[in-house]
Design a protein around this motif. Structure first.
Motif, PDB file in Angstrom:
ATOM      1  N   PRO A 285       0.833  -1.215   0.000  1.00 35.62           N
ATOM      2  CA  PRO A 285       0.000   0.000   0.000  1.00 35.62           C
ATOM      3  C   PRO A 285       0.862   1.257   0.000  1.00 35.62           C
ATOM      4  CG  PRO A 285       0.013  -1.021   2.174  1.00 35.62           C
ATOM      5  CD  PRO A 285       0.704  -1.978   1.263  1.00 35.62           C
ATOM      6  N   VAL A 286       0.600   2.138  -0.951  1.00 36.74           N
ATOM      7  CA  VAL A 286       1.362   3.378  -1.078  1.00 36.74           C
ATOM      8  C   VAL A 286       0.401   4.526  -1.354  1.00 36.74           C
ATOM      9  CG1 VAL A 286       3.107   4.638  -2.384  1.00 36.74           C
ATOM     10  CG2 VAL A 286       3.401   2.201  -1.984  1.00 36.74           C
ATOM     11  N   GLU A 287       0.582   5.598  -0.639  1.00 38.38           N
ATOM     12  CA  GLU A 287      -0.162   6.818  -0.920  1.00 38.38           C
ATOM     13  C   GLU A 287       0.839   7.918  -1.271  1.00 38.38           C
ATOM     14  OE1 GLU A 287      -3.322   7.309  -1.348  1.00 38.38           O
ATOM     15  OE2 GLU A 287      -3.780   5.206  -0.894  1.00 38.38           O
ATOM     16  N   ILE A 288       0.632   8.580  -2.383  1.00 37.39           N
ATOM     17  CA  ILE A 288       1.521   9.652  -2.818  1.00 37.39           C
ATOM     18  C   ILE A 288       0.750  10.966  -2.745  1.00 37.39           C
ATOM     19  CG2 ILE A 288       2.873  10.579  -4.742  1.00 37.39           C
ATOM     20  CD1 ILE A 288       3.400   7.750  -5.640  1.00 37.39           C
ATOM     21  N   SER A 289       1.265  11.882  -1.940  1.00 37.56           N
ATOM     22  CA  SER A 289       0.594  13.172  -1.766  1.00 37.56           C
ATOM     23  C   SER A 289       0.793  14.048  -2.997  1.00 37.56           C
ATOM     24  CB  SER A 289       1.150  13.888  -0.531  1.00 37.56           C
ATOM     25  OG  SER A 289       2.494  14.295  -0.763  1.00 37.56           O
ATOM     26  N   ARG A 290       0.054  15.130  -3.060  1.00 35.46           N
ATOM     27  CA  ARG A 290       0.203  16.054  -4.187  1.00 35.46           C
ATOM     28  C   ARG A 290       1.609  16.640  -4.213  1.00 35.46           C
ATOM     29  NH1 ARG A 290      -4.450  16.487  -6.554  1.00 35.46           N
ATOM     30  NH2 ARG A 290      -6.381  16.197  -5.364  1.00 35.46           N
ATOM     31  N   LYS A 291       2.141  16.953  -3.036  1.00 42.80           N
ATOM     32  CA  LYS A 291       3.498  17.484  -2.985  1.00 42.80           C
ATOM     33  C   LYS A 291       4.509  16.457  -3.463  1.00 42.80           C
ATOM     34  CE  LYS A 291       6.921  19.706   0.005  1.00 42.80           C
ATOM     35  NZ  LYS A 291       8.034  18.939  -0.589  1.00 42.80           N
ATOM     36  N   GLN A 292       4.360  15.205  -3.051  1.00 47.11           N
ATOM     37  CA  GLN A 292       5.282  14.151  -3.487  1.00 47.11           C
ATOM     38  C   GLN A 292       5.204  13.956  -5.001  1.00 47.11           C
ATOM     39  OE1 GLN A 292       3.693  11.137  -0.873  1.00 47.11           O
ATOM     40  NE2 GLN A 292       5.568  11.085   0.352  1.00 47.11           N
ATOM     41  N   PHE A 293       3.994  13.985  -5.550  1.00 45.61           N
ATOM     42  CA  PHE A 293       3.825  13.811  -6.989  1.00 45.61           C
ATOM     43  C   PHE A 293       4.455  14.980  -7.737  1.00 45.61           C
ATOM     44  CE2 PHE A 293       1.054  13.828 -10.896  1.00 45.61           C
ATOM     45  CZ  PHE A 293       1.493  12.609 -11.393  1.00 45.61           C
ATOM     46  N   ASN A 294       4.257  16.178  -7.221  1.00 42.09           N
ATOM     47  CA  ASN A 294       4.863  17.352  -7.833  1.00 42.09           C
ATOM     48  C   ASN A 294       6.385  17.270  -7.758  1.00 42.09           C
ATOM     49  OD1 ASN A 294       4.122  20.170  -8.932  1.00 42.09           O
ATOM     50  ND2 ASN A 294       5.660  20.654  -7.389  1.00 42.09           N
TER      51      ASN A 294
END
Length: 338
Positions: free
Chosen positions: A42-51
């Motif tokens: 399970p992985v969640e990527i935040s908007r900041k991480q994606f940016n």
């Protein structure tokens, strides 16, 4: 993060590795757990991480058009969502409408609407201002990715070299030439509009679902240990792998290959020469392997194979095939049937 988003991130990572980016560093400085991502955890990527992921990929590759080149290199079968569209659509128009409806599964940075008139159809990208404000760099790269992915995958659906009639988007002047090369259309600068327009004649064209099946068979061949599969990090292997993975649309020209690796054609030729091989030799080796593969599947006429391999005349393909194998395509097929 849903399955489609994970698949996109994995395709992103695969391309970054192909570009020789250090994946562990890329993920570490972007705050992403690479091991968890690749293991299926399970992985969640935040908007900041994606940016940050996009920002750091562009920085590490010294390529401000990383998203554009990702879209150019990504094969149709790499995104499962595209496979679902192909399998459930009969025409380009149906495929486009389904793709637009499924876009939110990959990104919420923008939505896409289709506009049609008697002569054209247009894909218009509508920014989500709130989400764009949170990931401004990722927004620009994803727009670039979707634009070029749209053009190149329409090619794959109907086996034609499609040229948009118009592309409208904001862009830096120094990127105009590369945008024109990849999008096959002189871009029109627009501060607030993101749109790509095509001739209406493509809308009702039937999708060649067999071409999607061809990609899947090629990818299976690659993953099973094709000549492109290599642990080596040489330029020869990187070029050959790229040729294989994008072979369903023909053999990539030297100029396109060099641009995707963010080097000049002359520089790429020099790097290959240092490894005692030429681009033409690598391209011919892949053409030979593909020709044999297509003939062995039994589903393609020699004329179709000739076209897929980039030959303008069947006679030119037949001469090349005889040079490679000592027999003609018809003769080889006869041997297979004995």
């Amino acid at each position: 993060m849903n399955d489609q988003q994970r698949q996109f991130i994995l395709a992103f990572m695969a391309y970054a590795a192909q570009r020789d980016l250090p994946l562990e560093k890329l993920c570490r400085i972007s705050g992403i757990d690479l091991e968890m991502l690749t293991s299926g955890g399970p992985v969640e990527i935040s908007r900041k991480q994606f940016n940050d992921l996009w920002l750091n990929a562009c920085h590490l590759s010294s390529d401000p058009l990383f998203g554009l080149h990702l879209g150019e290199s990504l094969q149709l079968a790499a995104l499962g969502i595209v496979g679902d569209i192909v399998k459930s659509s009969t025409t380009v128009g149906q495929g486009v409408e389904q793709a637009v409806a499924l876009t939110p599964l990959i990104t919420d940075l923008f939505s896409v609407v289709v506009e049609r008139d008697i002569d054209t159809f247009t894909l218009r990208f509508i920014p989500d201002d709130q989400h764009r404000a949170a990931s401004p760099f990722a927004f620009g790269q994803m727009i670039n990715f979707f634009f070029v992915f749209t053009v190149h995958e329409l090619d794959g659906l109907i086996l034609a070299h499609i040229r948009p009639q118009r592309v409208a988007m904001p862009f830096a002047e120094q990127t105009a030439r590369e945008l024109e090369r990849i999008l096959r259309c002189t871009p029109t600068h627009s501060e607030n509009s993101y749109a790509i327009t095509f001739d209406r004649k493509y809308w009702d064209m039937p999708i060649l679902t067999a071409n999607y099946a061809l990609q899947e068979s090629l990818l299976q061949k690659i993953n099973a240990g094709s000549p492109a599969k290599s642990a080596s990090n040489s330029w020869q292997d990187k070029v050959q792998q790229y040729l294989w993975k994008n072979a369903y649309l023909g053999i990539v020209p030297l100029e396109e290959m060099a641009a995707n690796f963010n080097v000049s054609p002359r520089s790429l030729q020099r790097k290959l020469k240092d490894e005692q091989v030429t681009y033409q030799e690598l391209a011919d080796d892949v053409r030979k392997s593909l020709a044999l593969h297509y003939l062995q599947t039994g589903g393609y006429y020699a004329k179709e194979i000739s076209y897929m391999l980039g030959y303008n005349e069947l006679s030119a393909f037949s001469r090349a095939f005889k040079r490679w194998t000592g027999t003609t395509p018809a003769g080889y097929r006869g041997i297979l049937n004995d």
